[in-house]
Write a protein that holds these residues in place. Sequence first.
Motif, PDB file in Angstrom:
ATOM      1  N   GLU A 235       7.751  40.611  45.219  1.00  0.00           N
ATOM      2  CA  GLU A 235       8.860  39.922  45.472  1.00  0.00           C
ATOM      3  C   GLU A 235       8.823  38.445  45.795  1.00  0.00           C
ATOM      4  O   GLU A 235       9.403  37.540  45.397  1.00  0.00           O
ATOM      5  CB  GLU A 235       9.618  40.490  46.631  1.00  0.00           C
ATOM      6  N   PHE A 236       7.616  38.298  46.722  1.00  0.00           N
ATOM      7  CA  PHE A 236       7.401  36.581  47.076  1.00  0.00           C
ATOM      8  C   PHE A 236       6.981  36.016  45.837  1.00  0.00           C
ATOM      9  O   PHE A 236       7.500  34.859  45.724  1.00  0.00           O
ATOM     10  CB  PHE A 236       6.342  36.813  48.252  1.00  0.00           C
ATOM     11  N   LEU A 237       6.117  36.600  44.811  1.00  0.00           N
ATOM     12  CA  LEU A 237       5.657  35.722  44.032  1.00  0.00           C
ATOM     13  C   LEU A 237       6.776  35.518  42.975  1.00  0.00           C
ATOM     14  O   LEU A 237       6.422  34.480  42.184  1.00  0.00           O
ATOM     15  CB  LEU A 237       4.343  36.605  43.361  1.00  0.00           C
TER      16      LEU A 237
ATOM     17  N   LYS B 182      10.714  31.733  40.186  1.00  0.00           N
ATOM     18  CA  LYS B 182      12.018  31.300  40.144  1.00  0.00           C
ATOM     19  C   LYS B 182      12.258  29.833  40.501  1.00  0.00           C
ATOM     20  O   LYS B 182      12.924  29.166  39.960  1.00  0.00           O
ATOM     21  CB  LYS B 182      13.039  32.179  40.821  1.00  0.00           C
ATOM     22  N   THR B 183      11.538  29.429  41.694  1.00  0.00           N
ATOM     23  CA  THR B 183      11.681  28.386  42.180  1.00  0.00           C
ATOM     24  C   THR B 183      10.993  27.105  41.751  1.00  0.00           C
ATOM     25  O   THR B 183      10.924  25.800  41.880  1.00  0.00           O
ATOM     26  CB  THR B 183      11.605  28.250  43.771  1.00  0.00           C
ATOM     27  N   GLY B 184       9.961  27.453  40.963  1.00  0.00           N
ATOM     28  CA  GLY B 184       8.823  26.534  40.458  1.00  0.00           C
ATOM     29  C   GLY B 184       7.780  26.248  41.353  1.00  0.00           C
ATOM     30  O   GLY B 184       6.805  25.354  40.948  1.00  0.00           O
ATOM     31  N   LEU B 185       7.521  27.034  42.352  1.00  0.00           N
ATOM     32  CA  LEU B 185       6.548  26.810  43.446  1.00  0.00           C
ATOM     33  C   LEU B 185       5.183  27.368  43.085  1.00  0.00           C
ATOM     34  O   LEU B 185       4.843  28.326  43.679  1.00  0.00           O
ATOM     35  CB  LEU B 185       6.764  27.116  44.914  1.00  0.00           C
TER      36      LEU B 185
ATOM     37  N   ILE C 176       9.541  18.762  44.016  1.00  0.00           N
ATOM     38  CA  ILE C 176       8.372  19.470  43.152  1.00  0.00           C
ATOM     39  C   ILE C 176       8.068  18.523  41.864  1.00  0.00           C
ATOM     40  O   ILE C 176       9.053  18.292  41.165  1.00  0.00           O
ATOM     41  CB  ILE C 176       8.657  20.817  42.741  1.00  0.00           C
ATOM     42  N   ASN C 177       6.799  18.300  41.570  1.00  0.00           N
ATOM     43  CA  ASN C 177       6.154  17.389  40.766  1.00  0.00           C
ATOM     44  C   ASN C 177       7.081  16.230  40.444  1.00  0.00           C
ATOM     45  O   ASN C 177       7.417  16.057  39.165  1.00  0.00           O
ATOM     46  CB  ASN C 177       6.490  18.348  39.546  1.00  0.00           C
ATOM     47  N   HIS C 178       7.570  15.493  41.418  1.00  0.00           N
ATOM     48  CA  HIS C 178       8.268  14.358  41.268  1.00  0.00           C
ATOM     49  C   HIS C 178       9.599  14.478  40.471  1.00  0.00           C
ATOM     50  O   HIS C 178      10.173  13.656  39.952  1.00  0.00           O
ATOM     51  CB  HIS C 178       7.686  13.419  40.551  1.00  0.00           C
TER      52      HIS C 178
ATOM     53  N   VAL D   9      13.212  24.799  51.060  1.00  0.00           N
ATOM     54  CA  VAL D   9      12.271  25.972  51.202  1.00  0.00           C
ATOM     55  C   VAL D   9      12.176  26.465  52.657  1.00  0.00           C
ATOM     56  O   VAL D   9      12.182  25.800  53.517  1.00  0.00           O
ATOM     57  CB  VAL D   9      10.777  25.780  50.797  1.00  0.00           C
ATOM     58  N   SER D  10      12.506  27.934  52.718  1.00  0.00           N
ATOM     59  CA  SER D  10      12.714  28.531  54.001  1.00  0.00           C
ATOM     60  C   SER D  10      11.122  28.317  54.750  1.00  0.00           C
ATOM     61  O   SER D  10      10.159  28.354  54.323  1.00  0.00           O
ATOM     62  CB  SER D  10      13.087  30.086  53.874  1.00  0.00           C
ATOM     63  N   ASN D  11      11.256  28.669  55.903  1.00  0.00           N
ATOM     64  CA  ASN D  11      10.321  28.560  56.928  1.00  0.00           C
ATOM     65  C   ASN D  11       9.161  29.530  56.596  1.00  0.00           C
ATOM     66  O   ASN D  11       7.894  29.469  56.511  1.00  0.00           O
ATOM     67  CB  ASN D  11      10.353  28.706  58.533  1.00  0.00           C
TER      68      ASN D  11
END
Length: 217
Positions: free
Chosen positions: A166-168, A173-176, A198-200, A206-208
């Motif tokens: 789920e985390f991955l 989805k967010t591109g991180l 992200i990437n300029h 982003v949540s803590n």
Amino acid sequence: MHSFTEENYLKTIYYLSARQEGEVTTNSLAEMTATKAASVSDMLRKLAEKQLIHYKKYQGVRLTEEGERLALKVIRRHRIWEVFLSEKLGFGWDEVHEMAEELEHIRSEELVQKLDAFLGYPQFDPHGDPIPSPAGHMPAVEYSKLSEVTIGEEVQVMGVLEHSPEFLQHLDKTGLNLGCRVLVQDVNVFDKSVSVQINHEKTLFVSNEVARNLLVN
């Protein structure tokens, strides 16, 4: 010969030892393995009898030199299999962990050596975790958490602390993803969420919880 369950316990003790100060408690092992504390205590007594751990009831546990050697062998096999599944079979980084959990118990050293050579002797698995050497040495990596980065600093995503699918999938989805550049633009005082670029290109909040599980350099 050690059972699969024993190998899993050694590996889990190693992981917990790396994350905390002092000895590993029975309760933390029970939580990590989703096992009752009484069953954990039974296994710890078996491992202690085999001289794979130092264990005293109510005082926690730590690996012996031999126990650490075996744990690192299992971790090495696991992470090499993850690379193979990801790079050669095309599985996503959110899919390989569970498969490698089974494959890591194949004990053929020749197979592992040939697989390592076939993959070009990778240094890291798909999640950015270092792969122990054949001699049982775990490479040291000095990363920070994204939650620790100051405003205005640009870093690169190097790994993750959380390996759940789920985390991955959320990171996908967010591109991180691993290797992306992240510029910290702002930190919310109330909930410690982070505004990043992200990437300029795109800006993202982003949540803590996510920031605490992203390793950067």
